[in-house]
Design a protein around this motif. Sequence first.
Motif, short mmCIF file in Angstrom:
data_model
loop_
_atom_site.label_atom_id
_atom_site.label_comp_id
_atom_site.label_asym_id
_atom_site.label_seq_id
_atom_site.Cartn_x
_atom_site.Cartn_y
_atom_site.Cartn_z
N LEU A 196 3.49 3.08 -9.98
CA LEU A 196 2.89 4.21 -10.16
C LEU A 196 4.44 4.97 -11.06
O LEU A 196 3.40 6.58 -11.20
N ASN A 197 5.49 4.74 -10.86
CA ASN A 197 6.42 5.47 -11.08
C ASN A 197 6.09 6.68 -9.96
O ASN A 197 7.03 7.93 -10.83
N LEU A 198 6.57 6.57 -8.92
CA LEU A 198 6.11 7.52 -7.79
C LEU A 198 6.84 7.68 -6.65
O LEU A 198 7.25 8.65 -6.04
N VAL A 218 13.11 11.89 4.26
CA VAL A 218 12.92 13.77 4.04
C VAL A 218 12.91 13.99 2.50
O VAL A 218 13.27 13.46 2.05
N GLY A 219 12.29 14.81 2.38
CA GLY A 219 11.32 15.20 0.81
C GLY A 219 10.39 15.06 -0.23
O GLY A 219 10.00 15.55 -0.50
N LYS A 220 9.75 13.42 0.94
CA LYS A 220 8.67 12.95 -0.09
C LYS A 220 8.01 13.32 0.43
O LYS A 220 7.42 14.23 1.87
N PHE A 221 6.66 13.28 -0.28
CA PHE A 221 5.12 14.33 -0.17
C PHE A 221 4.98 12.69 1.24
O PHE A 221 4.96 11.71 1.38
N PHE A 222 4.02 13.42 2.36
CA PHE A 222 3.63 12.94 3.53
C PHE A 222 1.94 12.21 3.28
O PHE A 222 0.94 13.72 3.68
N ASP A 223 1.66 11.26 3.16
CA ASP A 223 0.10 10.97 2.75
C ASP A 223 -0.70 9.99 4.02
O ASP A 223 0.76 8.62 4.05
N ALA A 224 -1.39 10.32 4.96
CA ALA A 224 -1.72 8.91 5.86
C ALA A 224 -3.18 9.33 5.96
O ALA A 224 -3.67 10.67 6.09
N VAL A 225 -3.56 7.84 6.93
CA VAL A 225 -5.01 7.77 6.85
C VAL A 225 -4.56 7.44 8.79
O VAL A 225 -4.06 6.04 9.12
N LEU A 226 -5.30 8.14 9.34
CA LEU A 226 -5.06 7.53 11.02
C LEU A 226 -6.61 7.46 11.40
O LEU A 226 -7.66 7.69 11.29
N ILE A 227 -6.52 5.93 11.58
CA ILE A 227 -7.56 4.71 12.12
C ILE A 227 -8.36 5.03 13.81
O ILE A 227 -7.13 4.45 14.24
N ALA A 253 0.71 -1.69 0.04
CA ALA A 253 0.15 0.28 0.04
C ALA A 253 0.76 1.16 -0.07
O ALA A 253 0.72 2.28 -0.62
N THR A 254 2.15 1.42 0.39
CA THR A 254 3.29 2.26 0.18
C THR A 254 3.96 2.34 -0.36
O THR A 254 4.51 2.90 -2.43
N HIS A 255 5.19 1.33 0.08
CA HIS A 255 6.13 2.13 -1.16
C HIS A 255 5.91 0.91 -3.02
O HIS A 255 5.95 1.30 -3.51
N THR A 272 6.74 10.30 -3.19
CA THR A 272 6.24 9.18 -1.90
C THR A 272 6.37 7.78 -2.26
O THR A 272 7.70 7.39 -2.44
N GLY A 273 6.36 7.32 -0.88
CA GLY A 273 6.05 6.10 -0.59
C GLY A 273 6.71 4.90 0.79
O GLY A 273 6.97 4.10 0.84
N ASP A 274 7.43 6.31 1.33
CA ASP A 274 8.03 5.98 2.29
C ASP A 274 8.54 6.97 3.10
O ASP A 274 7.84 8.65 2.80
#
Length: 89
Positions: free
Chosen positions: A13-15, A24-33, A5-7, A19-21
Amino acid sequence: MLYLATHAGAQALNLAHLTGDFSVGKFFDAVLIDPAPQTALRAVYAAADSPARLLAATFASGTPGDVARVWAGGDTAYQARRDLAAIHP
């Protein structure tokens, strides 16, 4: 499963350069359940014997009502209207 689901998703997706880990410097996307008390998902969380079981239960049984907060690009994109002080001060 979390890797997929991450890396792995970012690589597919060649991204991976964006993102994906947690580098430092990568986009942070997360969901708190945070499942509500007295729900099936909360009961599974209380009895789960491994992080893999928690993640599998979340994917299989989670509902929109279990989402407490969402970050996209490092910014809060959604926050449930409930007190999150106990889980994220």
